[in-house]
Every structure is written in C-alpha cells, then in structure tokens.
Design a protein around this motif. Sequence first.
Motif, PDB file in Angstrom:
ATOM      1  N   GLU A  51       2.853   6.997   0.535  1.00 53.56           N
ATOM      2  CA  GLU A  51       3.612   6.353  -0.544  1.00 53.56           C
ATOM      3  C   GLU A  51       3.402   4.843  -0.521  1.00 53.56           C
ATOM      4  N   ILE A  52       3.338   4.280   0.669  1.00 56.55           N
ATOM      5  CA  ILE A  52       3.079   2.847   0.809  1.00 56.55           C
ATOM      6  C   ILE A  52       1.713   2.502   0.226  1.00 56.55           C
ATOM      7  N   LYS A  53       0.711   3.304   0.544  1.00 51.54           N
ATOM      8  CA  LYS A  53      -0.635   3.055   0.012  1.00 51.54           C
ATOM      9  C   LYS A  53      -0.626   3.051  -1.515  1.00 51.54           C
ATOM     10  N   ARG A  54       0.097   3.990  -2.107  1.00 51.97           N
ATOM     11  CA  ARG A  54       0.093   4.106  -3.570  1.00 51.97           C
ATOM     12  C   ARG A  54       0.790   2.924  -4.236  1.00 51.97           C
ATOM     13  N   VAL A  55       1.927   2.510  -3.679  1.00 50.09           N
ATOM     14  CA  VAL A  55       2.641   1.399  -4.319  1.00 50.09           C
ATOM     15  C   VAL A  55       1.854   0.102  -4.168  1.00 50.09           C
ATOM     16  N   VAL A  56       1.227  -0.114  -3.012  1.00 51.54           N
ATOM     17  CA  VAL A  56       0.441  -1.332  -2.809  1.00 51.54           C
ATOM     18  C   VAL A  56      -0.793  -1.335  -3.707  1.00 51.54           C
ATOM     19  N   THR A  57      -1.424  -0.173  -3.871  1.00 56.85           N
ATOM     20  CA  THR A  57      -2.594  -0.081  -4.754  1.00 56.85           C
ATOM     21  C   THR A  57      -2.225  -0.435  -6.185  1.00 56.85           C
ATOM     22  N   ALA A  58      -1.087   0.055  -6.649  1.00 55.61           N
ATOM     23  CA  ALA A  58      -0.649  -0.240  -8.018  1.00 55.61           C
ATOM     24  C   ALA A  58      -0.413  -1.735  -8.194  1.00 55.61           C
ATOM     25  N   PHE A  59       0.242  -2.357  -7.240  1.00 56.38           N
ATOM     26  CA  PHE A  59       0.479  -3.800  -7.327  1.00 56.38           C
ATOM     27  C   PHE A  59      -0.836  -4.572  -7.276  1.00 56.38           C
ATOM     28  N   ALA A  60      -1.737  -4.164  -6.381  1.00 55.75           N
ATOM     29  CA  ALA A  60      -3.020  -4.850  -6.275  1.00 55.75           C
ATOM     30  C   ALA A  60      -3.820  -4.729  -7.575  1.00 55.75           C
ATOM     31  N   ASP A  61      -3.743  -3.584  -8.212  1.00 56.60           N
ATOM     32  CA  ASP A  61      -4.465  -3.378  -9.463  1.00 56.60           C
ATOM     33  C   ASP A  61      -3.885  -4.206 -10.608  1.00 56.60           C
ATOM     34  N   CYS A  62      -2.697  -4.772 -10.391  1.00 54.89           N
ATOM     35  CA  CYS A  62      -2.058  -5.611 -11.415  1.00 54.89           C
ATOM     36  C   CYS A  62      -1.945  -7.063 -10.960  1.00 54.89           C
ATOM     37  N   GLY A  63      -2.840  -7.472 -10.075  1.00 54.04           N
ATOM     38  CA  GLY A  63      -2.967  -8.885  -9.754  1.00 54.04           C
ATOM     39  C   GLY A  63      -2.312  -9.360  -8.479  1.00 54.04           C
ATOM     40  N   THR A  64      -1.572  -8.491  -7.780  1.00 52.63           N
ATOM     41  CA  THR A  64      -0.942  -8.911  -6.525  1.00 52.63           C
ATOM     42  C   THR A  64      -2.011  -9.076  -5.451  1.00 52.63           C
ATOM     43  N   SER A  65      -1.971 -10.218  -4.754  1.00 51.93           N
ATOM     44  CA  SER A  65      -2.971 -10.490  -3.718  1.00 51.93           C
ATOM     45  C   SER A  65      -2.354 -10.658  -2.339  1.00 51.93           C
ATOM     46  N   LYS A  66      -1.013 -10.741  -2.274  1.00 48.32           N
ATOM     47  CA  LYS A  66      -0.337 -10.939  -0.999  1.00 48.32           C
ATOM     48  C   LYS A  66       0.774  -9.910  -0.840  1.00 48.32           C
ATOM     49  N   VAL A  67       0.836  -9.284   0.332  1.00 51.93           N
ATOM     50  CA  VAL A  67       1.902  -8.340   0.662  1.00 51.93           C
ATOM     51  C   VAL A  67       2.552  -8.780   1.959  1.00 51.93           C
ATOM     52  N   ARG A  68       3.864  -8.905   1.943  1.00 60.06           N
ATOM     53  CA  ARG A  68       4.619  -9.161   3.164  1.00 60.06           C
ATOM     54  C   ARG A  68       5.357  -7.880   3.540  1.00 60.06           C
ATOM     55  N   ILE A  69       5.105  -7.378   4.753  1.00 67.26           N
ATOM     56  CA  ILE A  69       5.745  -6.171   5.254  1.00 67.26           C
ATOM     57  C   ILE A  69       7.023  -6.602   5.978  1.00 67.26           C
ATOM     58  N   THR A  70       8.163  -6.115   5.478  1.00 65.65           N
ATOM     59  CA  THR A  70       9.440  -6.587   5.993  1.00 65.65           C
ATOM     60  C   THR A  70      10.313  -5.422   6.458  1.00 65.65           C
ATOM     61  N   ARG A 284      10.075   6.168  -6.542  1.00 64.68           N
ATOM     62  CA  ARG A 284       9.559   7.147  -5.588  1.00 64.68           C
ATOM     63  C   ARG A 284       8.999   8.402  -6.257  1.00 64.68           C
ATOM     64  N   ASP A 285       9.581   8.789  -7.379  1.00 60.70           N
ATOM     65  CA  ASP A 285       9.068   9.986  -8.050  1.00 60.70           C
ATOM     66  C   ASP A 285       7.644   9.790  -8.551  1.00 60.70           C
ATOM     67  N   LEU A 286       7.215   8.521  -8.656  1.00 57.72           N
ATOM     68  CA  LEU A 286       5.858   8.224  -9.122  1.00 57.72           C
ATOM     69  C   LEU A 286       4.933   7.811  -7.974  1.00 57.72           C
ATOM     70  N   LEU A 287       5.332   8.116  -6.746  1.00 54.23           N
ATOM     71  CA  LEU A 287       4.513   7.777  -5.579  1.00 54.23           C
ATOM     72  C   LEU A 287       4.007   9.024  -4.855  1.00 54.23           C
ATOM     73  N   GLN A 288       4.094  10.173  -5.523  1.00 52.04           N
ATOM     74  CA  GLN A 288       3.759  11.431  -4.846  1.00 52.04           C
ATOM     75  C   GLN A 288       2.297  11.832  -4.987  1.00 52.04           C
ATOM     76  N   HIS A 289       1.624  11.300  -6.009  1.00 52.32           N
ATOM     77  CA  HIS A 289       0.220  11.666  -6.244  1.00 52.32           C
ATOM     78  C   HIS A 289      -0.545  10.440  -6.748  1.00 52.32           C
ATOM     79  N   ASP A 290      -1.819  10.340  -6.372  1.00 51.04           N
ATOM     80  CA  ASP A 290      -2.654   9.228  -6.840  1.00 51.04           C
ATOM     81  C   ASP A 290      -2.738   9.193  -8.358  1.00 51.04           C
ATOM     82  N   SER A 291      -2.663  10.356  -8.987  1.00 48.24           N
ATOM     83  CA  SER A 291      -2.823  10.450 -10.436  1.00 48.24           C
ATOM     84  C   SER A 291      -1.666   9.809 -11.213  1.00 48.24           C
ATOM     85  N   GLN A 292      -0.596   9.412 -10.505  1.00 46.13           N
ATOM     86  CA  GLN A 292       0.582   8.849 -11.172  1.00 46.13           C
ATOM     87  C   GLN A 292       0.525   7.329 -11.323  1.00 46.13           C
TER      88      GLN A 292
END
Length: 329
Positions: A51-70, A284-292
Amino acid sequence: MAQQFEDKFHRKFYYLRLSVTDVCNFRCTYCLPDGYQPPGRKRPAFLTLEEIKRVVTAFADCGTSKVRITGGEPSLRKDFPQIIEAVANTQGIRKVATTTNGYRMAKQVATWREAGLTHINVSVDSLDPRMFHQITGENKFFDVMAGIDRALEIGYPQVKVNVVLMKDRNAKQLPEFLQWIKDRPIQLRFIELMQTGEMDELFNNHHVSGVEIRNQLIANGWILKAKGESDGPAQVFVHADYQGEIGLIMPYEKNFCESCNRLRVSAMGKLHLCLFGEQGVDLRDLLQHDSQENALIERIQTQLQNKSVSHFLHDGNSGMTPNLASIGG
C-alpha cells in the motif's frame, strides 16, 4: 506524468509526509505525555508495504519529489528499511527523509542509508540530559547523541535536529545550542510549540514565539538562506563563523501557509490536507491494486480543491488533530 497536484490557490505539492505508524516509545510532554495509548476498539492495521508503494507512486506520478517517512516513531516498524528502499526506488522520488527520536540510530542508521535514506531529522529538545529526560520521559540523551555522531560518521553531509521551543524549559538554551553547531554540520530547527486538541494548557503555559530568536540571530550576523522547491517551512539562517545552520518553523507567523508544498498521509491511509483541521479522507480502498492509480490520483486532486488557505491557528482553532503523533507531525 499525470497532472501536478495543485490546489485552488495555485500551490503545488512536491512533498509528501507519510506516516507509517502512530506508535512511539517516548512520552514527550508536548505530544504524548502519557505515552502511546492503544485504541480501545479494534482498528485496521497500519499501511502495508504494498500500500505504501502504491500511494508513493501516485504522488510521484503527480510531481512529488520528496517523501518524509514519519510516525509516531517510524523505526519501530520492523520493515522500516524495506519501506525506505521502496520509497527510494520509486521513479521521480529524489529525497527520502525520516523524522526520528533517534534512539535506534547508532545501531541502525547505516542500514537506513544503505536502503536509500537521504535526509535525517532527529528530535533533541535539550542538550541537558536531565532536561531531555524531563521533556521526553526517557533517559536516552546519550544514545541519541551517539546516533547523530554515527550518522555524520557514515557520510550524511548534514543532520537536522528538531527542537520544540518551550518557555521555562529550553527557550533560554540558545547559546548552548549555537556552541554545539559551531563546528558540526547540523541544521538546528527551532519549532514553535503548536496547539493541538489535547494540549491547550501546556500550550498556554509554554508557548514562545520564534520571532525573538530570529531577531537575535539577525542582530548577530545570521543571514536568511534561499528556499528550495521541495523544502519544508523552515526559515534557514547561515553564518560565516558556523558550520551549522539554524532553521525556524513559526506556524503562527502571518502568511506561513502561503508557501505550503506538502500533503500528509496517515498510517491508516488517510489523506490530510493540513496538520490541523479535518478528519482526513480515506484512500485505503484505492490502494489495493496497481490498476487503481488513476482513481487514487483523481480522489486526491478532487480533495485538494477543499484545502483551506490557512490552518487558522491564529484564531485559536486547533482543528481535529488530538496530538502530533497521530498523523506524523
């Protein structure tokens, strides 16, 4: 790349603060004075690695270049190195940071660096071991100091150290902090105490403005440094006689929110448009599959249009956030 995440005030979002747990093993007076309290009711588990991979990929695909893990304290997760590696290997992500209480750094920071962690923030609210113990509830000052030394030893060019300013606690320790960073590559970040739902009395008793420190710095030759695209909200000052830097984070200053460039996702997969203010939007309901991914991006972009111009802390409105550990500060 999909459309850059942008709100109706034309603020663009290059920076994701991703919480991976709300559990913490410290009991800081301004955050979790009674320690971590597990919820009484059963709740969903924290975000999985996938789920972490999917949310970070979506943000990266929309211009996010920095992630802080907290967190909480992110290193309490056994898969913390794997989380770092997954974020670092996401196309488009150039900076992978974490904020930690530092108690595991001496032993683990080399593993974190190898996994791809590029930047570290460590919370150290006093250079007096007794005051450190009083503020954090843990007698771990020398362990944390050893962790900072270890990070510099293995090649981090700089470590950022977070200090929450508190009247009658550490606000008068500026000379000691300045001496500490004179010959060390440390960016010392003074953070104004922020009012949250559970901390009204502590805020009223201990809040002190960062403006006083800024005026002292300027009077002593410190110069404001230009801010980068994905930098956080700190005003950073440098001085020719110091290897270290000073950062001031002053959320009560006018126009603080004008340069907002960051969004938050909680350990439960909720999007928070601001550290303060609202309950969060479930992703979270949209983090279950790459296709989402397209639907995930659309939901985030739609919600961004509801982002307020300001946090309204000036009006005494601390919003729905019970404490800073709950969505990663």
